[in-house]
Design an enzyme around this catalytic site. Sequence first.
Site, PDB file in Angstrom:
ATOM      1  N   SER A  93      87.174  37.489 -32.894  1.00 29.39           N
ATOM      2  CA  SER A  93      86.910  38.709 -32.223  1.00 29.39           C
ATOM      3  C   SER A  93      88.205  39.610 -32.330  1.00 29.39           C
ATOM      4  CB  SER A  93      86.275  38.293 -30.859  1.00 29.39           C
ATOM      5  OG  SER A  93      86.146  39.535 -30.169  1.00 29.39           O
ATOM      6  N   LYS A 135      88.540  32.122 -28.457  1.00 26.92           N
ATOM      7  CA  LYS A 135      88.299  32.540 -30.000  1.00 26.92           C
ATOM      8  C   LYS A 135      89.771  32.332 -30.396  1.00 26.92           C
ATOM      9  CE  LYS A 135      84.245  33.676 -30.661  1.00 26.92           C
ATOM     10  NZ  LYS A 135      83.353  33.040 -31.676  1.00 26.92           N
ATOM     11  N   SER A 151      69.780  28.740 -28.055  1.00 25.46           N
ATOM     12  CA  SER A 151      69.869  29.109 -26.637  1.00 25.46           C
ATOM     13  C   SER A 151      70.124  30.624 -26.352  1.00 25.46           C
ATOM     14  CB  SER A 151      71.222  28.377 -26.107  1.00 25.46           C
ATOM     15  OG  SER A 151      72.374  28.699 -27.079  1.00 25.46           O
ATOM     16  N   ILE A 182      74.348  38.593 -35.362  1.00 17.95           N
ATOM     17  CA  ILE A 182      74.919  38.558 -36.680  1.00 17.95           C
ATOM     18  C   ILE A 182      74.579  37.503 -37.609  1.00 17.95           C
ATOM     19  CG2 ILE A 182      77.322  38.742 -37.346  1.00 17.95           C
ATOM     20  CD1 ILE A 182      78.232  39.386 -34.869  1.00 17.95           C
ATOM     21  N   TYR A 240      86.788  34.181 -22.661  1.00 16.91           N
ATOM     22  CA  TYR A 240      86.016  34.300 -23.918  1.00 16.91           C
ATOM     23  C   TYR A 240      87.193  34.414 -25.205  1.00 16.91           C
ATOM     24  CZ  TYR A 240      83.813  36.535 -28.009  1.00 16.91           C
ATOM     25  OH  TYR A 240      83.083  36.927 -29.319  1.00 16.91           O
ATOM     26  N   ARG A 281      85.565  49.116 -15.908  1.00 14.97           N
ATOM     27  CA  ARG A 281      84.976  47.713 -16.023  1.00 14.97           C
ATOM     28  C   ARG A 281      86.102  46.636 -16.241  1.00 14.97           C
ATOM     29  NH1 ARG A 281      80.825  45.813 -20.763  1.00 14.97           N
ATOM     30  NH2 ARG A 281      82.465  45.970 -21.735  1.00 14.97           N
TER      31      ARG A 281
HETATM   32  P1  NAD Z   1      74.317  35.362 -30.779  1.00 20.33           P
HETATM   33  O1  NAD Z   1      74.418  34.959 -29.183  1.00 20.33           O
HETATM   34  O2  NAD Z   1      73.220  36.429 -31.048  1.00 20.33           O
HETATM   35  O3  NAD Z   1      74.359  34.345 -31.824  1.00 20.33           O
HETATM   36  C1  NAD Z   1      75.061  33.128 -31.452  1.00 20.33           C
HETATM   37  C2  NAD Z   1      74.070  31.995 -31.837  1.00 20.33           C
HETATM   38  O4  NAD Z   1      74.481  30.624 -31.686  1.00 20.33           O
HETATM   39  C3  NAD Z   1      72.772  32.031 -31.077  1.00 20.33           C
HETATM   40  O5  NAD Z   1      71.503  32.226 -31.861  1.00 20.33           O
HETATM   41  C4  NAD Z   1      72.801  30.822 -30.243  1.00 20.33           C
HETATM   42  O6  NAD Z   1      71.280  30.195 -30.146  1.00 20.33           O
HETATM   43  C5  NAD Z   1      73.422  29.957 -31.027  1.00 20.33           C
HETATM   44  N1  NAD Z   1      74.310  29.011 -30.443  1.00 20.33           N
HETATM   45  C6  NAD Z   1      74.854  29.064 -29.144  1.00 20.33           C
HETATM   46  N2  NAD Z   1      75.591  27.760 -28.808  1.00 20.33           N
HETATM   47  C7  NAD Z   1      75.106  26.997 -29.829  1.00 20.33           C
HETATM   48  C8  NAD Z   1      75.230  25.529 -29.770  1.00 20.33           C
HETATM   49  N3  NAD Z   1      76.228  24.794 -29.137  1.00 20.33           N
HETATM   50  N4  NAD Z   1      74.785  24.906 -31.096  1.00 20.33           N
HETATM   51  C9  NAD Z   1      74.187  25.614 -31.852  1.00 20.33           C
HETATM   52  N5  NAD Z   1      73.660  26.942 -31.734  1.00 20.33           N
HETATM   53  C10 NAD Z   1      74.325  27.541 -30.880  1.00 20.33           C
HETATM   54  O7  NAD Z   1      75.592  36.051 -30.932  1.00 20.33           O
HETATM   55  P2  NAD Z   1      76.049  37.147 -32.166  1.00 20.33           P
HETATM   56  O8  NAD Z   1      76.726  38.459 -31.551  1.00 20.33           O
HETATM   57  O9  NAD Z   1      75.412  36.820 -33.283  1.00 20.33           O
HETATM   58  O10 NAD Z   1      77.696  36.578 -32.366  1.00 20.33           O
HETATM   59  C11 NAD Z   1      77.917  35.459 -33.503  1.00 20.33           C
HETATM   60  C12 NAD Z   1      79.466  35.215 -33.365  1.00 20.33           C
HETATM   61  O11 NAD Z   1      80.248  36.183 -33.480  1.00 20.33           O
HETATM   62  C13 NAD Z   1      79.688  34.276 -31.977  1.00 20.33           C
HETATM   63  O12 NAD Z   1      80.617  33.336 -32.244  1.00 20.33           O
HETATM   64  C14 NAD Z   1      80.694  35.668 -31.281  1.00 20.33           C
HETATM   65  O13 NAD Z   1      81.367  35.094 -30.317  1.00 20.33           O
HETATM   66  C15 NAD Z   1      81.189  36.173 -32.489  1.00 20.33           C
HETATM   67  N6  NAD Z   1      81.279  37.638 -32.045  1.00 20.33           N
HETATM   68  C16 NAD Z   1      80.360  38.459 -31.693  1.00 20.33           C
HETATM   69  C17 NAD Z   1      80.487  39.890 -31.088  1.00 20.33           C
HETATM   70  C18 NAD Z   1      79.735  40.646 -30.787  1.00 20.33           C
HETATM   71  O14 NAD Z   1      79.845  41.758 -30.237  1.00 20.33           O
HETATM   72  N7  NAD Z   1      78.282  40.401 -31.075  1.00 20.33           N
HETATM   73  C19 NAD Z   1      81.983  40.258 -31.585  1.00 20.33           C
HETATM   74  C20 NAD Z   1      82.800  39.360 -31.940  1.00 20.33           C
HETATM   75  C21 NAD Z   1      82.842  38.128 -32.270  1.00 20.33           C
HETATM   76  N1  UFG Z   2      80.432  50.452 -21.599  1.00 27.60           N
HETATM   77  C1  UFG Z   2      79.807  51.331 -20.811  1.00 27.60           C
HETATM   78  N2  UFG Z   2      78.644  51.175 -20.384  1.00 27.60           N
HETATM   79  C2  UFG Z   2      77.610  50.077 -20.581  1.00 27.60           C
HETATM   80  C3  UFG Z   2      78.708  49.201 -21.576  1.00 27.60           C
HETATM   81  C4  UFG Z   2      79.536  49.544 -22.109  1.00 27.60           C
HETATM   82  O1  UFG Z   2      80.580  52.342 -20.749  1.00 27.60           O
HETATM   83  O2  UFG Z   2      76.857  49.613 -19.991  1.00 27.60           O
HETATM   84  C5  UFG Z   2      81.671  50.712 -22.373  1.00 27.60           C
HETATM   85  C6  UFG Z   2      82.542  49.638 -22.073  1.00 27.60           C
HETATM   86  O3  UFG Z   2      83.413  49.753 -21.057  1.00 27.60           O
HETATM   87  C7  UFG Z   2      83.421  49.989 -23.527  1.00 27.60           C
HETATM   88  C8  UFG Z   2      82.477  50.365 -24.476  1.00 27.60           C
HETATM   89  O4  UFG Z   2      81.384  50.652 -23.951  1.00 27.60           O
HETATM   90  O5  UFG Z   2      84.446  50.800 -23.177  1.00 27.60           O
HETATM   91  C9  UFG Z   2      82.025  49.112 -25.501  1.00 27.60           C
HETATM   92  O6  UFG Z   2      81.548  48.119 -24.613  1.00 27.60           O
HETATM   93  P1  UFG Z   2      80.807  46.773 -25.087  1.00 27.60           P
HETATM   94  O7  UFG Z   2      80.499  45.850 -24.033  1.00 27.60           O
HETATM   95  O8  UFG Z   2      79.673  47.072 -25.810  1.00 27.60           O
HETATM   96  O9  UFG Z   2      81.969  46.133 -26.209  1.00 27.60           O
HETATM   97  P2  UFG Z   2      83.135  45.558 -25.952  1.00 27.60           P
HETATM   98  O10 UFG Z   2      84.356  46.254 -26.602  1.00 27.60           O
HETATM   99  O11 UFG Z   2      83.535  45.449 -24.259  1.00 27.60           O
HETATM  100  O12 UFG Z   2      83.263  44.003 -26.428  1.00 27.60           O
HETATM  101  C10 UFG Z   2      82.722  43.800 -27.707  1.00 27.60           C
HETATM  102  C11 UFG Z   2      82.020  42.501 -27.316  1.00 27.60           C
HETATM  103  C12 UFG Z   2      83.085  41.324 -27.228  1.00 27.60           C
HETATM  104  C13 UFG Z   2      83.823  41.624 -28.625  1.00 27.60           C
HETATM  105  C14 UFG Z   2      84.431  42.826 -28.361  1.00 27.60           C
HETATM  106  C15 UFG Z   2      85.382  43.226 -29.668  1.00 27.60           C
HETATM  107  O13 UFG Z   2      81.390  42.491 -26.157  1.00 27.60           O
HETATM  108  O14 UFG Z   2      82.643  40.216 -27.397  1.00 27.60           O
HETATM  109  O15 UFG Z   2      83.413  43.871 -28.703  1.00 27.60           O
HETATM  110  O16 UFG Z   2      84.808  42.679 -30.781  1.00 27.60           O
HETATM  111  F1  UFG Z   2      85.034  40.630 -28.512  1.00 27.60           F
END
Ligand code: NAD
Ligand code: UFG
Length: 351
Positions: A131, A159, A35, A13, A155, A299
């Site tokens: 989230s 948050k 990381s 993101i 997790y 799951r």
């Molecule tokens: P991502 O893992 O791709 O990005 C997170 C970045 O933070 C990475 O580049 C990682 O290297 C860096 N990072 C991790 N720990 C660190 C530290 N201690 N110091 C400096 N950098 C560090 O994840 P994303 O999908 O881009 O998510 C971004 C944010 O949005 C996260 O806080 C995540 O929890 C939140 N979020 C993501 C989702 C999703 O489904 N992707 C949904 C809801 C919320």
């Molecule tokens: N799913 C499958 N097969 C897979 C992966 C996922 O059936 O191989 C299903 C899951 O059971 C769920 C849906 O697809 O019903 C979406 O699953 P994701 O793992 O893609 O997403 P989640 O809704 O579980 O969670 C995501 C992020 C979380 C975040 C949340 C809400 O992983 O970090 O969205 O923002 F918090």
Amino acid sequence: MAQLLITGGAGFIGSHTCLVLLEAGHNLVLIENFSNSSPEALRRVLELAGPKAKSRIQIVEGDIRNSDDLDCAFSIASSPIEAVVHFAGLKAVAESFEDPLDYWDVNLGGSRSLLNAMRIHGCRTIVFSSSATIYGYPNEVPISENALVSPINPYGQTKAAVEQLLADVAASEPGWKIARLRYFNPVGAHPSGLLGEAPHGTPANLFPYVSQVAVGRRDKVEIFGGDWPTSDGSAVRDYIHVMDLAEGHSAALNVLQQEAPQVLTLNLGSGRGYSVLEVVKAFEKASQKKLPYIITSRRKGDVACSVADPDLALKRLGWSTRRGLEDMCKDSWTWQMANPDGYSVEIQSLI
Ligand code: NAD
Ligand code: UFG
């Protein structure tokens, strides 16, 4: 235009948001420990943002838990940091059950260090990546911001704790401008195919998994549960295109900058849910591939249905999603085909 600090800006993101913020004219300092990301993502952000962008971005390779790294990030730019966009964190639900200490350390400990550094350096504006997972089993769908916060995994607990910390900090001293953005399911990629999601190892999330099946890296999609109380028995989520999400951050920053100090808490979602089976079908259409799937057991920690009530974000930010499921699948597929191994290119130096 402002001088911003972005934590975790090379991630999925963060990279898309950095591009949108550069395009909006902001200057960026990034703090990243790579990381879960690659410097190659940032090279591509610069490629997309155009030749002049290089002089508007500075990168500190460091950790948000380290106060020296944070001091460096706050001091490196020629003008003071006006606002922080805080993405850095750990985000895998299953992993958070196995490594709760890491999750609390990075997500809560890192946020605490960051807020402390902001206080020291006189910065009081922050946009935080929260989230939808903090809602746990929702009482009502669509889910409004007033719904009970009741996370069901470590997790989500971290948050929710950072959201509380932000509220406490705002109450402790006047002047804080805080946005707590509760993302629903971010997916998709930049339409160029240059930026996208590059998970390490086996993808835990649906979209990257389905993309890897379509590209032939995996045999079949496993659908977790066919007995959910939904129209087709598979679970329903509110998927949001990562470019819409990036634009939502830009909108939130603008509102914070223009308005009086406040804590703004918003869902970022589309308000439209799709089942896992609908996603698989839409991806088949976008990729022109037949995607084999099997239905397996549910799951741990999943919910039947998670869909945002997006009205408050529209009202407060004038923002709503513009891209639909077809765009999400098309852009994910373009990214996957162009980068079957993610950001596999190793680069030595960026700037
Ligand atoms: P991502 O893992 O791709 O990005 C997170 C970045 O933070 C990475 O580049 C990682 O290297 C860096 N990072 C991790 N720990 C660190 C530290 N201690 N110091 C400096 N950098 C560090 O994840 P994303 O999908 O881009 O998510 C971004 C944010 O949005 C996260 O806080 C995540 O929890 C939140 N979020 C993501 C989702 C999703 O489904 N992707 C949904 C809801 C919320
Ligand atoms: N799913 C499958 N097969 C897979 C992966 C996922 O059936 O191989 C299903 C899951 O059971 C769920 C849906 O697809 O019903 C979406 O699953 P994701 O793992 O893609 O997403 P989640 O809704 O579980 O969670 C995501 C992020 C979380 C975040 C949340 C809400 O992983 O970090 O969205 O923002 F918090």
